[in-house]
Motif scaffolding. Structure first.
Motif, PDB file in Angstrom:
ATOM      1  N   THR A 140     -12.840  -5.200   4.441  1.00  7.47           N
ATOM      2  CA  THR A 140     -11.064  -4.795   4.452  1.00  7.47           C
ATOM      3  C   THR A 140     -10.930  -3.949   3.268  1.00  7.47           C
ATOM      4  N   ALA A 141      -9.980  -2.980   3.510  1.00  6.98           N
ATOM      5  CA  ALA A 141      -9.757  -1.636   2.908  1.00  6.98           C
ATOM      6  C   ALA A 141      -8.212  -1.423   2.804  1.00  6.98           C
ATOM      7  N   TYR A 142      -7.604  -0.920   1.995  1.00 10.86           N
ATOM      8  CA  TYR A 142      -6.194  -0.511   1.927  1.00 10.86           C
ATOM      9  C   TYR A 142      -5.929   0.958   1.993  1.00 10.86           C
TER      10      TYR A 142
ATOM     11  N   THR B 193      -3.532   4.352   1.795  1.00  9.97           N
ATOM     12  CA  THR B 193      -2.246   4.419   1.442  1.00  9.97           C
ATOM     13  C   THR B 193      -2.290   6.164   1.568  1.00  9.97           C
TER      14      THR B 193
ATOM     15  N   LYS C 138      -3.100  -2.446   5.478  1.00  5.80           N
ATOM     16  CA  LYS C 138      -4.613  -3.184   5.273  1.00  5.80           C
ATOM     17  C   LYS C 138      -5.296  -2.913   6.498  1.00  5.80           C
TER      18      LYS C 138
ATOM     19  N   SER D  84      -5.679   7.960   0.537  1.00 10.46           N
ATOM     20  CA  SER D  84      -6.614   7.069  -0.357  1.00 10.46           C
ATOM     21  C   SER D  84      -6.956   5.767   0.377  1.00 10.46           C
TER      22      SER D  84
ATOM     23  N   THR E 141      -8.570   2.411  -0.705  1.00 13.40           N
ATOM     24  CA  THR E 141      -9.036   1.753  -2.051  1.00 13.40           C
ATOM     25  C   THR E 141      -9.316   0.230  -1.858  1.00 13.40           C
ATOM     26  N   ASN E 142      -9.355  -0.749  -2.810  1.00 16.83           N
ATOM     27  CA  ASN E 142      -9.157  -2.076  -2.901  1.00 16.83           C
ATOM     28  C   ASN E 142      -9.993  -2.637  -1.728  1.00 16.83           C
ATOM     29  N   THR E 143     -11.326  -2.404  -1.607  1.00 13.12           N
ATOM     30  CA  THR E 143     -12.347  -2.464  -0.713  1.00 13.12           C
ATOM     31  C   THR E 143     -12.846  -4.202  -0.890  1.00 13.12           C
ATOM     32  N   SER E 144     -13.172  -4.675   0.300  1.00 14.88           N
ATOM     33  CA  SER E 144     -14.043  -5.941   0.398  1.00 14.88           C
ATOM     34  C   SER E 144     -15.121  -5.933   1.110  1.00 14.88           C
TER      35      SER E 144
END
Length: 132
Positions: A39-41, A43, A60, A93, A95-98
């Protein structure tokens, strides 16, 4: 033994402004297939309303195991009026990867090119302005 982690990134996108609502597809890619869901977000910074040339607050993106590429639609807003600038750039960008890490290509630009002419002294990319 060195462990290599899967990275998440994006790429530069250039589109024409157009005459009304449109869409740019922003690539989101993994460096390699993963055995886990990633998962990543995404933007796109710099535009959030119809008065700007593009808008995407945050979205997402989820990769199923084995997937390596997704296309994220970003709304674009064109018109038929000449603009003061030859293009407008927006920062992409990822970001906030899982289950992956941000790659060296986690940042790029979405460029919306003015296609109705440019007012004032702005120079369109690829053209040289000659004084009268």
């Amino acid at each position: 033994q060195v462990k290599t982690e899967v990275t998440v990134g994006t790429g530069a996108v250039s589109v024409e402004e157009g005459k009304g609502p449109g869409e740019a597809l922003v690539p989101v890619v993994l460096s390699a297939p993963s055995s886990k869901a990633v998962t990543a977000y995404v933007t796109v910074a710099g535009g959030t309303t119809a008065t700007s040339k593009a808008a995407l607050a945050m979205e997402k993106v989820t990769f199923a195991p084995g997937e390596v590429c997704k296309a994220v639609p970003v709304a674009t807003y064109g018109d038929s009026a000449a603009g003061a600038a030859a293009s407008t750039s927006f920062k992409i960008s990822v970001t906030n990867t899982s289950n992956a890490v941000m790659g060296s290509n986690a940042f790029a630009y979405l460029v919306v090119r003015e296609d109705d002419g440019v007012t004032g002294n702005a120079v369109c990319p690829g053209f040289i302005r000659t004084p009268p």
